[in-house]
Design a protein around this motif. Structure first.
Motif: not given
Length: 335
Positions: A297-311
């Motif tokens: 998915a586009p969020c891969a390896d971002t280490r994001a705490l909140r999902c950066p992709v809508p939905g």
């Protein structure tokens, strides 16, 4: 030899350090562990740890203290008084051990080792470089081995904790599946609605379901349990939770501490794994598991705490039927 193992971040991270801790203990007369507040309960569950020190580092966690509030001088004093002969610093693949190494050097620890991408100067006596793609538990063991701390004979390198208590009074008699809906970061969470659907569908398939959660998650577990599952939200400390997970047939969880605790007690895991960190490094270790979630998915390896992709598609495209199928697969593999 009096040795120190340092792992300053979360509950699950400390559990993954367990095999390396046992390797250090096999060559030491005494093992101390220095961890952060979130990791302390896990450190107290690890075989081989003789005492636990707690320190909130200003470079770790979601809400680290300021440098003055961290009382760096107090930590250095404590470490100097403890008079450790050697220290193994364990970090994740994206973290640097060098701030910790500097403090240990100032405390007079004579032998310090860690995995470091950055040039350590005089801060490390043993500088290890991890192999690409190693699971965090394996990378920690590799770093321990680089310092001469090899696992004891017969140690398989799997996760372990001290024997947990009997929890039948909480769970009731008979087989059950655990669903743990909470996570340490929203980006790693399956939605409460999906979790509730999975509870209903698992029950329709004939499974008794137990829902677990921490003290701050009782509202979530109540919603997910509905009138169908046993709701243990806020009713288990870490050692009791280990007992609940140990006697489960399968645990369904996101990438969070209880998934690693399930692995430490030998229970198969359906891992709802958001790819914000790599599954090859953080998936449940050493037990049968099924990883669900789009790892590309586009969020891969971002280490994001909140999902950066809508939905939140990486996880919310996983359905309750997918989870039930994964539970069925793991149960068939275990018979």
């Amino acid at each position: 030899m009096k040795s120190l193992v340092v792992r300053l971040d979360s509950f699950g991270d400390v559990l993954l350090a367990g095999p390396a801790v046992r390797a250090v203990a096999a060559h030491s007369s005494h093992v101390g562990m220095l961890c952060g507040p979130l990791g302390e309960p896990a450190a107290r569950l690890l075989p081989g740890v003789d005492d636990v020190g707690v320190w909130a580092a200003p470079w770790e966690g979601f809400d680290p203290p300021s440098v003055p509030d961290a009382d760096v001088e107090g930590l250095i004093r404590r470490l100097r008084e403890a008079a450790f002969d050697a220290a193994l610093i364990l970090t994740s693949y994206h973290q640097s051990p060098l701030p910790t190494a500097l403090l240990l050097r100032l405390a007079g620890v004579p032998l310090i080792g860690a995995d470091s991408t950055d040039h350590p100067g005089r801060l490390l006596d043993v500088r290890h470089r991890r192999l690409a793609g190693r699971h965090e538990a394996e990378a920690a063991l590799d770093t321990a081995a680089a310092m001469g701390f090899l696992p004891p004979p017969g140690d398989t390198g799997r996760l372990r904790v001290v024997p947990p208590p009997d929890t039948v009074a909480l769970t009731g008699n008979g087989p059950y599946v655990v669903l743990h809906p909470g996570t340490s970061a929203p980006a790693r969470a399956w939605s409460p609605g999906r979790c509730a659907e999975a509870v209903e569908l698992l029950a329709d398939e004939g499974h008794r379901v137990v829902v677990t959660g921490g003290p701050c998650e009782s509202g979530l577990t109540r919603r997910v349990s509905g009138g169908t599952a046993v709701d243990l939200g806020g009713r288990t400390d870490p050692r009791t939770l280990a007992g609940v997970l140990r006697t489960a047939d399968v645990v369904v969880s996101g990438n969070t501490g209880p998934a690693h605790l399930a692995a430490a007690v030998g229970t198969p895991v359906v891992s709802l794994f958001a790819p914000v960190v790599p599954a090859e490094r953080w998936a449940p270790y050493g037990v049968p598991s099924v990883v669900l979630g789009d790892q590309r998915a586009p969020c891969a390896d971002t280490r994001a705490l909140r999902c950066p992709v809508p939905g939140h598609p990486c996880l919310d495209e996983v359905t309750a039927k997918d989870v039930v199928g994964a539970v069925r697969t793991l149960l068939e593999e275990s018979t």
